[in-house]
Design a protein around this motif. Structure first.
Motif, PDB file in Angstrom:
ATOM      1  N   UNK A  83      85.563 -65.507  72.837  1.00 40.35           N
ATOM      2  CA  UNK A  83      84.389 -64.641  72.262  1.00 40.35           C
ATOM      3  C   UNK A  83      84.923 -64.322  70.768  1.00 40.35           C
ATOM      4  N   UNK A  84      86.251 -64.141  70.376  1.00 38.12           N
ATOM      5  CA  UNK A  84      86.717 -63.651  69.252  1.00 38.12           C
ATOM      6  C   UNK A  84      86.542 -64.932  68.096  1.00 38.12           C
ATOM      7  N   UNK A 103      69.999 -60.902  64.081  1.00 33.94           N
ATOM      8  CA  UNK A 103      69.537 -60.016  65.034  1.00 33.94           C
ATOM      9  C   UNK A 103      69.851 -60.855  66.650  1.00 33.94           C
ATOM     10  N   UNK A 104      69.810 -59.739  67.528  1.00 39.01           N
ATOM     11  CA  UNK A 104      70.442 -60.131  68.876  1.00 39.01           C
ATOM     12  C   UNK A 104      70.095 -59.251  69.786  1.00 39.01           C
ATOM     13  N   UNK A 105      70.259 -59.537  70.946  1.00 36.49           N
ATOM     14  CA  UNK A 105      69.823 -58.727  72.073  1.00 36.49           C
ATOM     15  C   UNK A 105      71.074 -58.267  72.869  1.00 36.49           C
ATOM     16  N   UNK A 111      77.015 -58.568  73.110  1.00 38.48           N
ATOM     17  CA  UNK A 111      77.727 -57.437  73.011  1.00 38.48           C
ATOM     18  C   UNK A 111      79.030 -57.763  72.499  1.00 38.48           C
ATOM     19  N   UNK A 112      79.954 -58.633  73.219  1.00 34.28           N
ATOM     20  CA  UNK A 112      81.239 -58.749  72.826  1.00 34.28           C
ATOM     21  C   UNK A 112      81.358 -59.562  71.402  1.00 34.28           C
ATOM     22  N   UNK A 143      71.546 -65.483  70.450  1.00 39.39           N
ATOM     23  CA  UNK A 143      71.060 -65.189  71.887  1.00 39.39           C
ATOM     24  C   UNK A 143      72.102 -65.848  72.759  1.00 39.39           C
ATOM     25  N   UNK A 144      71.699 -65.374  74.230  1.00 38.73           N
ATOM     26  CA  UNK A 144      72.567 -66.206  75.497  1.00 38.73           C
ATOM     27  C   UNK A 144      71.409 -67.251  75.953  1.00 38.73           C
ATOM     28  N   UNK A 145      71.631 -67.876  77.067  1.00 41.42           N
ATOM     29  CA  UNK A 145      71.029 -68.924  77.473  1.00 41.42           C
ATOM     30  C   UNK A 145      71.310 -69.096  78.866  1.00 41.42           C
ATOM     31  N   UNK A 146      70.323 -69.864  79.638  1.00 38.33           N
ATOM     32  CA  UNK A 146      70.402 -69.783  80.972  1.00 38.33           C
ATOM     33  C   UNK A 146      71.297 -71.042  81.312  1.00 38.33           C
TER      34      UNK A 146
END
Length: 238
Positions: A83-84, A103-105, A111-112, A143-146
């Motif tokens: 993640x870093x 922008x993010x959710x 969050x990381x 964003x993340x994803x499925x």
């Protein structure tokens, strides 16, 4: 359109399209309230399957094919060690392109990443509320994803996994953070994951993103960013 600029025959294109429609209509479709009792026959799907590349059996094969498809689609794809490492790459993009706001959710991965972004980059959290103008003015959306689909180089997003409907559409640069476990071979695998996760209670928004937004409607000239983000970056972490 200037015929001299086109290698295709309009009449030939028309006949090909009508031929495909006629072939599809020969197969009886289920009524709207009934589920199909059998998949589409091979005679219908075979002509389209030949355009899709085979997927290897290993995770390494999946990643290699997704990277290959991403390059063809003009998607930036990068494997990051952590993640870093992903946050470091986003910070480099921000410095190179002069970003001021991202922008993010809320999410485990987002969050990381947010905790590791430079303080000079303002963060708009859509979960706390936002205006359309504020989101449009952001330089990028994270964003993340499925899932990631190796065979097509696509990203599957939903309203629940990607911060709603607008975050992956309005900012001009869409960044997706995903884990290797989210890679699937093909669209069937992506739909299976959705079925397992949501068990019939599907999100209101499901989309497959295949490269940056594009159109070739005018003179068959490819234009990026016509109906959404002009750039797409996919960051893959272990």
């Amino acid at each position: 359109m200037n015929p001299a600029n086109s290698n295709a025959s309009p009449k030939g294109d028309r006949e090909a399209i009508l031929g495909r429609i006629a072939e599809a209509l020969r197969e009886e479709a289920p009524r709207h309230h009934e589920a199909p009792d059998k998949p589409a026959p091979l005679s219908v799907t075979a002509p389209f399957r030949e355009w899709l590349p085979p997927v290897g059996k290993t995770r390494k094969d999946q990643i290699a094919l997704f990277a290959q498809q991403s390059e063809a689609l003009r998607t930036e794809f990068r494997e990051c060690p952590s993640e870093a490492g992903a946050a470091k790459h986003i910070a480099a993009l921000a410095a190179e392109l002069g970003w001021k706001t991202i922008a993010l959710h809320a999410g485990e991965l987002t969050d990381a990443i947010a905790e590791r972004l430079p303080k000079t980059l303002a963060v708009l959290r859509v979960d706390s509320g936002y205006t359309k103008g504020a989101l449009e003015s952001c330089d990028a959306g994270l964003t993340e994803c499925e899932s990631l689909i190796a065979q097509t180089g696509s990203v599957c997003v939903t309203a629940l996994s990607s911060g709603g409907r607008a975050l992956s559409v309005l900012p001009p640069h869409h960044i997706v953070i995903a884990q290797k476990s989210q890679l699937v071979n093909d669209l069937s695998g992506a739909y299976e994951l959705l079925a397992q996760k949501y068990e019939g209670g599907y999100p209101s928004f499901i989309s497959f993103i295949t490269g940056p937004s594009r159109t070739g409607d005018i003179e068959r000239i490819l234009v990026l960013g016509a109906h959404g983000p002009k750039k797409l970056t996919v960051l893959l972490i272990p």
